[in-house]
Design an enzyme around this catalytic site. Sequence first.
Site, short mmCIF file in Angstrom:
data_model
loop_
_atom_site.label_atom_id
_atom_site.label_comp_id
_atom_site.label_asym_id
_atom_site.label_seq_id
_atom_site.Cartn_x
_atom_site.Cartn_y
_atom_site.Cartn_z
CG ASP A 88 -1.64 1.24 1.49
OD1 ASP A 88 -2.36 1.68 0.57
OD2 ASP A 88 -1.49 1.83 2.58
CE1 TYR A 93 -0.73 9.10 -1.15
CE2 TYR A 93 -2.68 7.77 -1.54
CZ TYR A 93 -1.77 8.71 -1.97
OH TYR A 93 -1.89 9.24 -3.23
NE ARG A 141 -4.79 7.85 5.48
CZ ARG A 141 -4.88 7.26 4.31
NH1 ARG A 141 -5.25 7.92 3.24
NH2 ARG A 141 -4.56 5.99 4.17
CB SER A 191 -2.12 3.56 -3.78
OG SER A 191 -2.67 4.75 -3.25
CG ASN A 192 -8.08 3.58 -1.86
OD1 ASN A 192 -8.34 2.59 -2.55
ND2 ASN A 192 -8.54 3.73 -0.63
#
Lengths: 245, 245
Positions: free
Chosen positions: A28, A30, A59, A136-137
Amino acid sequence: MTSKKVERKTPPTNSAAGDLDVQALVFDAYGTLFDLNSFAKHADKVHRGRGNEILRIVRQKQIEYAMTRTMLKKYENFELLTRKAIQFALKELRLSSSDESIEKIFSGFLHMNAYKDVADCLSDLDEANMHVAMFSNGTQTMLDKLVEYAGLSLLAEESVSVDGAKTYKPDPKAYSHILTHLEDYEKEKILYVSGNTWDVAGAKSFGFRVGWINRTRQPIFDEALYDLRPDFEFSNLSEIGTLLK
Amino acid sequence: MTSKKVERKTPPTNSAAGDLDVQALVFDAYGTLFDLNSFAKHADKVHRGRGNEILRIVRQKQIEYAMTRTMLKKYENFELLTRKAIQFALKELRLSSSDESIEKIFSGFLHMNAYKDVADCLSDLDEANMHVAMFSNGTQTMLDKLVEYAGLSLLAEESVSVDGAKTYKPDPKAYSHILTHLEDYEKEKILYVSGNTWDVAGAKSFGFRVGWINRTRQPIFDEALYDLRPDFEFSNLSEIGTLLK
């Protein structure tokens, strides 16, 4: 060996270093490879003394927006959601939320420091002929900028965004997307590493081997996700190399 | 008339008080009818001075757990998730997380004060022959205790839990569940009221008329959910009565 299995009230899963036959690793971004605290420091330069509060709200809202829109099947990309999360945080904190302030703070999301243990870990894995990817998103543009800024050239061709699947982790369809990208590997041969416990739970539920890097020094893995707990807990990425030897 | 339509950069939806033909109202519970600050005060008695921090973490984790487990189709009920969220918060804050501490704090989740405007609003709606219901992520037991403690007898037979559908808001299947319960009404004739913006977005996406009660005095509705914004914004429940006249 300093890595440890995740042990709680009930026995952990049967994974052990001895029988770990891993051929690829997926990280991942972040909070796993990239330090969100460097975003807070960046935000602190725009609104002095408020960086940590901005980070906390941004966040929380990023995750809330991404999960809400996924459940409603109304995907919008992470660049948009991040800008809107920053805007929300600034308004909530009664700070200037001009387009210029938002863009300055957003820029911090593209220029994050990698954690100190990342470069060595990636080199070691590369030397050991492990396939390594980031998933990742964030959008592809966001990921490319992160990787370039941090000089992590080993990830340059292997950064994959959920955007290709138009959904967010921890939706199983997101993990299917990275698996498609790694078509040469069976999912049981992939070690997925994340610092976010909802991402750990999603990857575990999907069927990957999973390592949790406990960057925030959480006292324990979330008990509410205990049935989806990781196979391994790491305090530092260098422990992964040890585990794979 | 003090209620206002939600106005942003782009025009709001076409709803206006004049054409509002509502026959039933559905209220969310936590943060809508029931004041989470009274949970914080209760927690403060167990761990003096830490109630607000406990509330913040518990609320964030409840939502994160519920959404994660919904996306993974691994439902666990809200009583369990709430206890685990409390446990997490106590461990995170390095406070005693004995079973006794957890139960004492959990008890605060069953004994919350209703906001001051709730009883009058429910009476007014009842007099106007409106059908009124409460619909929440909480279990039936949790909701029954809330309603009993607050003495809101008008809701005693009309509190509905997502537990019957084994999923959480904002999953559309959750809103289908309350609609089934209100089988005599079309969804366009139902006004759904919530203080949680992800719940507002979910109800709007599902097709209800939606009112957002801005209990936390957010400066604006979340722009990241702008396409799913409410038809109305209220600062106080008494504004609903005015709107329906």
